[in-house]
Every structure is written in structure tokens, then in C-alpha cells.
Design a protein around this motif. Sequence first.
Motif, mmCIF file in Angstrom:
data_model
loop_
_atom_site.group_PDB
_atom_site.id
_atom_site.type_symbol
_atom_site.label_atom_id
_atom_site.label_comp_id
_atom_site.label_asym_id
_atom_site.label_seq_id
_atom_site.Cartn_x
_atom_site.Cartn_y
_atom_site.Cartn_z
ATOM 1 N N PHE A 162 -4.823 -37.679 -1.122
ATOM 2 C CA PHE A 162 -4.544 -36.915 -2.191
ATOM 3 C C PHE A 162 -5.084 -37.154 -3.592
ATOM 4 N N LEU A 163 -5.169 -38.464 -3.718
ATOM 5 C CA LEU A 163 -6.131 -38.719 -4.838
ATOM 6 C C LEU A 163 -7.303 -38.503 -4.920
ATOM 7 N N VAL A 164 -7.831 -38.954 -3.915
ATOM 8 C CA VAL A 164 -9.596 -38.642 -3.529
ATOM 9 C C VAL A 164 -9.808 -37.034 -3.836
ATOM 10 N N PHE A 165 -8.807 -36.324 -3.229
ATOM 11 C CA PHE A 165 -8.947 -34.685 -3.319
ATOM 12 C C PHE A 165 -8.943 -34.445 -4.807
ATOM 13 N N LEU A 166 -7.924 -34.925 -5.529
ATOM 14 C CA LEU A 166 -7.927 -34.666 -7.133
ATOM 15 C C LEU A 166 -9.088 -35.062 -7.793
ATOM 16 N N ALA A 167 -9.577 -36.279 -7.394
ATOM 17 C CA ALA A 167 -10.742 -36.687 -7.934
ATOM 18 C C ALA A 167 -12.238 -35.903 -7.581
ATOM 19 N N ALA A 168 -12.073 -35.335 -6.472
ATOM 20 C CA ALA A 168 -13.373 -34.491 -6.091
ATOM 21 C C ALA A 168 -13.209 -33.052 -6.249
ATOM 22 N N ILE A 169 -12.149 -32.298 -6.493
ATOM 23 C CA ILE A 169 -12.146 -30.760 -6.523
ATOM 24 C C ILE A 169 -12.625 -30.381 -7.620
ATOM 25 N N PHE A 170 -12.520 -30.802 -8.882
ATOM 26 C CA PHE A 170 -12.739 -30.074 -10.373
ATOM 27 C C PHE A 170 -14.229 -30.270 -10.427
ATOM 28 N N ALA A 171 -14.872 -31.279 -9.973
ATOM 29 C CA ALA A 171 -16.361 -31.457 -10.088
ATOM 30 C C ALA A 171 -17.116 -30.371 -9.351
ATOM 31 N N ILE A 172 -16.591 -30.154 -7.943
ATOM 32 C CA ILE A 172 -17.171 -29.141 -7.058
ATOM 33 C C ILE A 172 -16.984 -27.670 -7.703
ATOM 34 N N LEU A 173 -15.438 -27.714 -7.973
ATOM 35 C CA LEU A 173 -15.098 -26.073 -8.281
ATOM 36 C C LEU A 173 -15.898 -25.838 -9.604
ATOM 37 N N LEU A 174 -15.982 -26.519 -10.659
ATOM 38 C CA LEU A 174 -16.796 -26.190 -11.715
ATOM 39 C C LEU A 174 -18.249 -25.830 -11.565
ATOM 40 N N ASN A 175 -18.874 -26.621 -10.867
ATOM 41 C CA ASN A 175 -20.424 -26.603 -10.327
ATOM 42 C C ASN A 175 -20.352 -25.572 -9.628
ATOM 43 N N THR A 176 -19.555 -24.953 -8.773
ATOM 44 C CA THR A 176 -19.587 -23.848 -8.016
ATOM 45 C C THR A 176 -19.559 -22.700 -9.005
ATOM 46 N N ILE A 177 -18.710 -22.609 -9.702
ATOM 47 C CA ILE A 177 -18.546 -21.402 -10.666
ATOM 48 C C ILE A 177 -19.784 -21.121 -11.478
ATOM 49 N N ALA A 178 -20.347 -22.308 -12.080
ATOM 50 C CA ALA A 178 -21.431 -22.273 -12.829
ATOM 51 C C ALA A 178 -22.675 -21.623 -11.847
ATOM 52 N N GLY A 179 -22.730 -22.241 -10.704
ATOM 53 C CA GLY A 179 -23.896 -21.943 -9.859
ATOM 54 C C GLY A 179 -23.860 -20.200 -9.611
ATOM 55 N N VAL A 180 -22.601 -19.835 -9.265
ATOM 56 C CA VAL A 180 -22.440 -18.481 -8.829
ATOM 57 C C VAL A 180 -22.637 -17.585 -10.059
ATOM 58 N N GLN A 181 -22.061 -17.907 -11.396
ATOM 59 C CA GLN A 181 -22.478 -17.224 -12.575
ATOM 60 C C GLN A 181 -23.794 -16.987 -12.965
ATOM 61 N N ALA A 182 -24.587 -17.982 -12.517
ATOM 62 C CA ALA A 182 -26.009 -18.154 -12.936
ATOM 63 C C ALA A 182 -26.970 -17.318 -12.121
ATOM 64 N N VAL A 183 -26.312 -16.709 -10.948
ATOM 65 C CA VAL A 183 -27.171 -16.032 -10.147
ATOM 66 C C VAL A 183 -27.808 -14.914 -10.862
ATOM 67 N N PRO A 184 -29.087 -14.626 -10.950
ATOM 68 C CA PRO A 184 -29.695 -13.570 -11.587
ATOM 69 C C PRO A 184 -29.317 -12.059 -11.229
ATOM 70 N N PRO A 185 -28.862 -11.206 -12.079
ATOM 71 C CA PRO A 185 -28.535 -9.827 -11.654
ATOM 72 C C PRO A 185 -29.570 -9.128 -10.886
ATOM 73 N N ARG A 186 -31.090 -9.417 -11.206
ATOM 74 C CA ARG A 186 -31.998 -8.953 -10.501
ATOM 75 C C ARG A 186 -32.130 -9.106 -8.820
ATOM 76 N N LEU A 187 -31.486 -10.188 -8.525
ATOM 77 C CA LEU A 187 -31.361 -10.606 -6.969
ATOM 78 C C LEU A 187 -30.492 -9.471 -6.283
ATOM 79 N N PHE A 188 -29.448 -9.076 -7.002
ATOM 80 C CA PHE A 188 -28.589 -8.150 -6.484
ATOM 81 C C PHE A 188 -29.292 -6.715 -6.488
ATOM 82 N N GLU A 189 -30.055 -6.562 -7.353
ATOM 83 C CA GLU A 189 -30.645 -5.219 -7.487
ATOM 84 C C GLU A 189 -31.770 -5.173 -6.336
ATOM 85 N N ALA A 190 -32.394 -6.357 -5.977
ATOM 86 C CA ALA A 190 -33.355 -6.153 -5.150
ATOM 87 C C ALA A 190 -32.842 -6.296 -3.777
#
Length: 290
Positions: A162-190
Motif C-alpha cells: 500500500f505504501l509503495v502504491f502511494l509513493a508511485a501513483i502521483f508521479a505516474i498520474l501527474l506525468n500522464t495528465i501532462a503528457g495527454v494535455q500536451a498532445v498537439p491539436p493538429r494531430l487530432f485534425e490530421a
Amino acid sequence: MIVLEVPVRAEACEPETATRATGLRDRLITLLWALPVPVLAIVLWDRGVTGGWRLPFGIQMGFLPTPWEVGRRLVDLAVGGVLDDSYSGTLWLHAYASAIRVAQGFAIAVAVAVPLGIAMGRSRTAYRMLEPTLNLIRPIPVTAWAPLALLIIGFGDRSTIFLVFLAAIFAILLNTIAGVQAVPPRLFEAAAMLGTRRSRTLYTVVLPAAMPGIVAGLRIALGLSWVILVVGETVGIRVGLGALITQAREQSRTDLIVAVMIVIGLAGFLADRLLMLVIRLIAGRRPLLP
């Protein structure tokens, strides 16, 4: 009858051979660049212990074991036959137990954080609903959760996982959110111009474009998992690298403490390399990594 012998040209094999030679040379150069720092650190460590150096923060190196003593302890932990005490030859048992706990906690964190991060990165509504609560919980240190985990979960593997889970989840979550939000809109248009369905853009556009950010989060989280492992294994666990450090501290065996610290560092390094290997195998030839 005249037989003309056409010489076989070896140019086709040369690129592959040249590529292998270049890769071997690059690895050798990387190794040569990396060696001076640990060698210098070991030399300074040995000189500091024998000379009784006093460092900032009140560090007294005279109380540390020498590199030779730590090396003997490492060999004895791994194969036994050197010091012949209760810890001889037990390294693999402790390392295996710790690796299983890290793998379980990390895997659960990945299974929760990556889908949740994608949802929050793609949906403004989900982001607005969840972001304040997550940022309220995120600053709470994992060490503060340890006493609560022991009370609500109990002693043993589950509280450590459980403690390992807590240590790992936020780093993965924040970087995933940032990576998804940084996807250029032109890729969706293409993708739309090429006739890609909206339901398939997640696999064809979002994940490939966000993968570098997700991988960065995975690597950070895996390193944090090994850091917190020691905290989780200090109470109620007898087998594990963190438990080994606790036992060594109680017996004032500094050589054992430093030896296990080195083992944890090597385990984290190997785990990171294994993670990158798995990601490259999954990615194949697709440019998903930086």
C-alpha cells in the motif's frame, strides 16, 4: 566453355556489422565516462574513513566502514563463506521478497494512475472534479501514512504494498495528465482528415504522443517505490531489504547497512533498465520514446 565468376559483394552485410560495431563502441564510451565518478567516490570514502574526516552536517566518517569491509559483507551476503554469520547467503531471499512487494505496489499504481491520468487529461470535467482533491492528498508524506497503514491494514506485506502504491501513483498520474494535455491539436485534425474514428484516437493519437511523459512518470515512480520500500519494511516484516537494514541498525552493523543500501541502489537501477526494456519491446519500431 568459359565460366564467368561474378564476385559476391559484401556491401549488404556491412551496414548491419557497422551498426553493431557502432553500438558496442557507444556502450564502451558510456561505460568509460561513467567509471571515474564511482572510482573517485570509493577512493575519497576510503581516505575519509582512515583519516577520520569530519564533513558538513556533523558527519564523522571515522564511524563508517571501509569499502573493503562493505565489499566483504556484500560477497558474504550474496554467496556466504566469508563472515559466516546469520546473514551469510541471505541476500537473494531478501531481495526477492522486496522486489515482489515493489512490483505489486507499482503495478497497482500503474493500473490506477494511467487510465485516470488519461481521463483527466482528455476531460476537462474530470480534471476540475478530481484535481483539487488529488492535490490536497499529494503533499501528505508517505511516511505519515505508515502508522495509519499499520492500524487499518495491519503488519505484513499488504501495508508495505500500500505504501509503495502511494509513493508511485502521483508521479505516474501527474506525468500522464501532462503528457495527454500536451498532445498537439493538429494531430487530432490530421487523424480526422485520415478518417480515424474518435473512438480510436485514444490508441492511435493520444497514447503514442503522450508516451514520453508517461514513461518519465513510470521511471520516477519506480525509483520512489524502492525509496519507500525501506519505510514499509521497517515494522512487522522479517524478510526484505528494509527489514535487513532495520536489523543491522539494531545491532549497530554499519557494514551491513551500507551493503544493503548499495544493493537497493543496484536493484533500483536494474528495475529501471528492465522497465525501459519492456517498454521498448512493447513499442517496437514506433517512435514512442524520447
